[in-house]
Write a protein that holds these residues in place. Structure first.
Motif, PDB file in Angstrom:
ATOM      1  N   ILE A 344       0.858  -1.181   0.000  1.00  0.00           N
ATOM      2  CA  ILE A 344       0.000   0.000   0.000  1.00  0.00           C
ATOM      3  C   ILE A 344       0.899   1.237   0.000  1.00  0.00           C
ATOM      4  O   ILE A 344       1.831   1.349   0.796  1.00  0.00           O
ATOM      5  N   GLY A 345       0.628   2.136  -0.936  1.00  0.00           N
ATOM      6  CA  GLY A 345       1.413   3.354  -1.043  1.00  0.00           C
ATOM      7  C   GLY A 345       2.562   3.287  -2.014  1.00  0.00           C
ATOM      8  O   GLY A 345       3.223   4.307  -2.254  1.00  0.00           O
ATOM      9  N   ARG A 347       4.217   3.782  -5.246  1.00  0.00           N
ATOM     10  CA  ARG A 347       3.737   4.696  -6.275  1.00  0.00           C
ATOM     11  C   ARG A 347       3.518   4.020  -7.626  1.00  0.00           C
ATOM     12  O   ARG A 347       2.507   4.237  -8.289  1.00  0.00           O
ATOM     13  N   ASP A 350       0.295   0.835  -6.701  1.00  0.00           N
ATOM     14  CA  ASP A 350      -0.206   0.910  -5.330  1.00  0.00           C
ATOM     15  C   ASP A 350      -1.311  -0.125  -5.123  1.00  0.00           C
ATOM     16  O   ASP A 350      -2.335  -0.116  -5.808  1.00  0.00           O
ATOM     17  N   ARG A 353      -4.749   1.197  -4.883  1.00  0.00           N
ATOM     18  CA  ARG A 353      -5.394   1.686  -6.108  1.00  0.00           C
ATOM     19  C   ARG A 353      -5.755   0.543  -7.054  1.00  0.00           C
ATOM     20  O   ARG A 353      -6.689   0.663  -7.856  1.00  0.00           O
ATOM     21  N   GLU A 392       1.698  -5.345   7.178  1.00  0.00           N
ATOM     22  CA  GLU A 392       1.397  -4.931   5.806  1.00  0.00           C
ATOM     23  C   GLU A 392       0.316  -5.807   5.174  1.00  0.00           C
ATOM     24  O   GLU A 392      -0.667  -5.297   4.627  1.00  0.00           O
TER      25      GLU A 392
END
Length: 432
Positions: A344-345, A347, A350, A353, A392
């Motif tokens: 997560i996160g 770029r 992600d 997303r 995570e």
């Protein structure tokens, strides 16, 4: 689930930029569903998990606390990653290892095991189409003295687990020497069927006779064994290697007429492999599901407005010639397990997303959605800081629970399920 070895550069972006090589990286580093017309989609009687609904139906309400219906564990056999622990073990030792992995799946509250039965154009059952797998005895074509697939099916079902038979459609070998293949191997008999790329051998996806052969080889397992699903990985046309060109010129000259370009022809070939296999499964044994576990990005939104909010430059549509989104929308497959092997996160790709993109992709299709999880990255010092956090994967599960289309998760792979690095799997399973 590679050709063994690191994947190369794509559009100026390495797969390292995407934080993968995915399963290719893991393997290279040695860290490496009822009746006719109805797919088996839930745990067998006696399974420790909950029964899953029809494919694509909400597995749980948004934000709910119900346990996800599908919890899968991949068992990779290529290069002896997970099973058997090494080639050449006696039949009794191999069988004991396999049974131990099934017991492990039960202890970890899995509902399915995804066993790699056709790792490199060879087989974990007595196939009339391809030789015995080299991972068993160390010699491709040598009879191991037992039937691993038959044992896996009966022992998994006895434990209430589904058995998904995982095949790699086109990989022939992690080397480029046909002379090292078993005598009588299809590529020894039909050298024109093979391509060499990136130091490996693969079947030529552009030849109709190859497409028929690989279907026949995989459907033999569907026909002869009570498997719950036929499962494919992410290797169709090969991942790009910097400075190399896949030489399928002859096949393109023969079969590529009428296509706008070679890329469209290649996608058509892969579409045919998927759609024809789906139709043949329904003819041979309608109760068997058909699932695919593709690389997690179809296309970046920069390349296509329908694509995901990702920025890695690599996608199945343009680089593997695999239109995974179409396979879902056409309902050629019963479930999809995108390999969302990022934190997560992150770029470039992600996780937070990609989950909504895949949830939207399966919406109103009836296709089941399970998320492939990179358990093998947890605690690996070569991975970003997020993978040093034991929570995570638990955050992945918590996020996925807010999307009703997500029916569960599948973990790569058995070795890490056993080790439970940093307690991350325990945390994820406690989350749901």
């Amino acid at each position: 689930m590679p050709p063994i070895g690191r994947r190369g550069f794509v559009a100026g972006v390495t797969l390292a930029t995407l934080g993968v090589g995915g399963r290719a990286e893991a393997e290279a580093r040695g860290t490496e569903p009822g009746g006719a017309g109805t797919r088996r989609t839930g745990p067998r009687s006696g399974a420790t998990g909950t029964a899953r609904p029809a494919p694509g139906a909400p597995a749980h309400p948004p934000g709910g606390r119900d346990a996800p219906a599908f919890r899968g564990m991949w068992i990779a056999t290529v290069s002896n990653r997970d099973f058997p622990s090494r080639s050449g073990l006696a039949a009794a030792e191999q069988r004991a290892e396999l049974v131990a992995l099934l017991d492990l799946a039960v202890r970890r509250r899995m509902t399915a095991v995804v066993l790699q039965i056709r790792p490199s154009a060879d087989a974990l059952w007595p196939s009339p189409y391809e030789p015995w797998a080299a991972c068993l005895t160390g010699v491709q074509g040598r009879d191991p003295g037992w039937d691993p697939l038959g044992t896996a099916v009966s022992e998994a079902h006895a434990r209430g687990l589904e058995l998904h038979a995982w095949c790699n459609p086109y990989r022939v070998a992690s080397h480029a020497d046909p002379g090292r293949l078993a005598p009588g191997h299809p590529v020894r008999r039909h050298p024109e069927w093979a391509l060499t790329y990136g130091g490996t051998l693969l079947y030529n996806p552009g030849l109709p006779e190859v497409r028929r052969h690989v279907q026949d080889a995989m459907l033999d397992a569907v026909r002869r064994y009570d498997i719950d699903a036929l499962h494919w990985d992410d290797y169709f046309y090969p991942y790009p290697v910097a400075g190399q060109v896949l030489d399928d010129d002859a096949a393109f000259r023969t079969y590529g007429g009428g296509f706008a370009d070679r890329a469209a022809w290649r996608r058509h070939n892969t579409d045919l492999l998927v759609s024809e296999t789906a139709a043949r499964i329904r003819e041979v044994k309608p109760g068997v599901a058909f699932g695919i576990s593709p690389f997690g990005v179809w296309r970046d939104a920069a390349a296509d407005p329908a694509g995901s909010d990702t920025h890695g430059g690599l996608g199945t549509y343009d680089h593997l010639y695999a239109d995974t989104r179409r396979w879902v929308r056409e309902r050629w497959i019963d479930y999809v397990v995108p390999q969302l092997y990022w934190n997560i996160g992150f770029r470039a790709a992600d996780y937070a997303r990609l989950v909504p993109w895949w949830a939207e992709t399966v919406r109103d299709t009836g296709v089941g959605l399970y998320l492939g999880e990179a358990l093998y990255k947890v605690g690996d010092p070569a991975q970003p800081g997020a993978w040093q956090d034991p929570r995570e994967l638990a955050r992945h599960v918590a996020l996925a629970r807010t999307y009703p289309a997500v029916g569960g998760h599948c973990y790569f792979a058995a070795r890490e399920v056993a080790k439970d690095p940093l307690g991350a799997l325990t945390a994820a399973l406690a989350e749901g």
